[in-house]
Motif scaffolding. Sequence first.
Motif, short mmCIF file in Angstrom:
data_model
loop_
_atom_site.label_atom_id
_atom_site.label_comp_id
_atom_site.label_asym_id
_atom_site.label_seq_id
_atom_site.Cartn_x
_atom_site.Cartn_y
_atom_site.Cartn_z
N TRP A 41 0.83 -1.21 0.00
CA TRP A 41 0.00 0.00 0.00
C TRP A 41 0.87 1.26 0.00
O TRP A 41 0.53 2.27 -0.62
CB TRP A 41 -0.90 0.05 1.23
N CYS A 42 1.99 1.20 0.70
CA CYS A 42 2.85 2.37 0.88
C CYS A 42 3.91 2.52 -0.20
O CYS A 42 4.67 3.49 -0.20
CB CYS A 42 3.54 2.31 2.24
N MET A 43 3.95 1.57 -1.13
CA MET A 43 5.02 1.56 -2.13
C MET A 43 4.57 2.06 -3.50
O MET A 43 5.36 2.08 -4.44
CB MET A 43 5.58 0.14 -2.26
N VAL A 44 3.31 2.44 -3.63
CA VAL A 44 2.79 2.85 -4.93
C VAL A 44 2.87 4.36 -5.12
O VAL A 44 3.42 4.84 -6.11
CB VAL A 44 1.33 2.38 -5.10
N LYS A 45 2.34 5.11 -4.18
CA LYS A 45 2.25 6.56 -4.33
C LYS A 45 3.58 7.24 -4.65
O LYS A 45 3.62 8.13 -5.51
CB LYS A 45 1.64 7.18 -3.07
N PRO A 46 4.70 6.87 -4.00
CA PRO A 46 5.95 7.57 -4.28
C PRO A 46 6.41 7.47 -5.74
O PRO A 46 7.14 8.34 -6.22
CB PRO A 46 6.96 6.88 -3.35
N PHE A 47 6.01 6.40 -6.44
CA PHE A 47 6.41 6.22 -7.83
C PHE A 47 5.32 6.66 -8.81
O PHE A 47 5.62 6.95 -9.98
CB PHE A 47 6.71 4.74 -8.11
N ASP A 48 4.10 6.70 -8.37
CA ASP A 48 2.96 6.91 -9.27
C ASP A 48 2.96 8.31 -9.85
O ASP A 48 3.27 9.29 -9.18
CB ASP A 48 1.66 6.67 -8.49
N GLU A 49 2.61 8.39 -11.13
CA GLU A 49 2.40 9.64 -11.85
C GLU A 49 3.66 10.48 -12.04
O GLU A 49 3.59 11.67 -12.32
CB GLU A 49 1.29 10.48 -11.18
N LEU A 50 4.82 9.87 -11.88
CA LEU A 50 6.05 10.55 -12.25
C LEU A 50 6.23 10.48 -13.77
O LEU A 50 5.71 9.56 -14.41
CB LEU A 50 7.25 9.90 -11.56
N PRO A 51 6.95 11.43 -14.37
CA PRO A 51 7.17 11.35 -15.82
C PRO A 51 7.93 10.08 -16.19
O PRO A 51 8.92 9.73 -15.54
CB PRO A 51 8.01 12.60 -16.11
N GLY A 52 7.44 9.39 -17.19
CA GLY A 52 8.09 8.16 -17.62
C GLY A 52 7.60 6.92 -16.90
O GLY A 52 8.00 5.81 -17.25
N ILE A 53 6.75 7.07 -15.91
CA ILE A 53 6.17 5.92 -15.21
C ILE A 53 4.85 5.57 -15.89
O ILE A 53 3.90 6.35 -15.88
CB ILE A 53 5.93 6.21 -13.72
N VAL A 54 4.81 4.41 -16.51
CA VAL A 54 3.63 3.99 -17.26
C VAL A 54 2.58 3.39 -16.33
O VAL A 54 1.38 3.67 -16.44
CB VAL A 54 4.02 2.98 -18.35
N SER A 55 3.02 2.54 -15.38
CA SER A 55 2.08 1.92 -14.45
C SER A 55 2.82 1.44 -13.22
O SER A 55 4.03 1.18 -13.26
CB SER A 55 1.35 0.74 -15.10
N VAL A 56 2.10 1.36 -12.11
CA VAL A 56 2.62 0.79 -10.86
C VAL A 56 1.58 -0.20 -10.36
O VAL A 56 0.44 0.18 -10.07
CB VAL A 56 2.87 1.87 -9.79
N VAL A 57 1.96 -1.48 -10.27
CA VAL A 57 1.01 -2.54 -9.91
C VAL A 57 1.47 -3.20 -8.61
O VAL A 57 2.64 -3.56 -8.46
CB VAL A 57 0.93 -3.60 -11.02
#
Length: 325
Positions: free
Chosen positions: A18-34
Amino acid sequence: MNTTNKQQLATFAGGCFWCMVKPFDELPGIVSVVSGYTGGHTEKPTYEDLETDTTGHREAVQITFEPERFPYERLLDIYWQLIDPTDSGGQFMDRGRAYEAAIFVHSEEQREQAERSKEALKASKRFKAPIVTEILPATTFYPAEAEHQHYYRTHPLDYKLYQKGSGRDDFTELHWNGRDDKKQLLNRLTELQYEVTQKKAMEPPYQNEYWNHFEEGIYADIISGDPLFSSQDKFDSGTGWPGFTRPLEEGLVRREADYSGGEVRTVLRSRLSGAYLGHLFYDGPEPAKLHYRVNSAALRFIPKTELTDNGLGRYLELFERESRV
């Protein structure tokens, strides 16, 4: 490993996913975080299966990213700041195999980069205890149930309570925003740059470096070097501070509510460094009327002719396209 010629996978275990998605999400070049499960010996594990601690799987996130826009090394930089790399028995309040941290690499190149990053963390002596986070070959990744995907969005209150209660935020503040980090910033920045980026000071209008500067190029975060604004989006706001109609990369600029001074305003911060930039107003040019008023002291200008040397060559096409119009 490649999902397309320009996309790659990165897989990180860091305790509760749960805590590992938001820090990477919606950064430029990030297509998806699953969110999902990996590293174990059973097929198609479930959330309940991991609670038994018998599957060998760990909760993890798998990131599809474009390395030309967001390199794997930057993902590693973020990852280390999310975990306790000295803990071999879990992460924070979550204990057991399912919550042990690990970097699952998808290629020899990723393994080498992860090893270098780990050695650099050791050499920094940021942590007194040994760095024990494992670097392992990637295995089959099983996406978690729908209710666990992007939990920070779908269950915002539960997420915030868990994030705070887990001890992650306090750990990050202690080990990544401590006295030594502030001392290093003081050594790197001028007094004004430090006061602006760390204490929300405002530099004097008309007496700052970029208020009347219109050379072609990119304005980067003075601390992290992240590209924040383009000269193509700069306009004369008449305020004595640099004004922009939009960020260069939406995911690299964060907005926060500011209730100080008896009025509600929107504060701008550089997302990855946390540096204070300025405020967002709605008195800019048509049609959107957005006005990103930014302190020069929070920025470093990189001329168009120096973008490639600074690892920002991918933005040259923006200026070439403009010249053809």
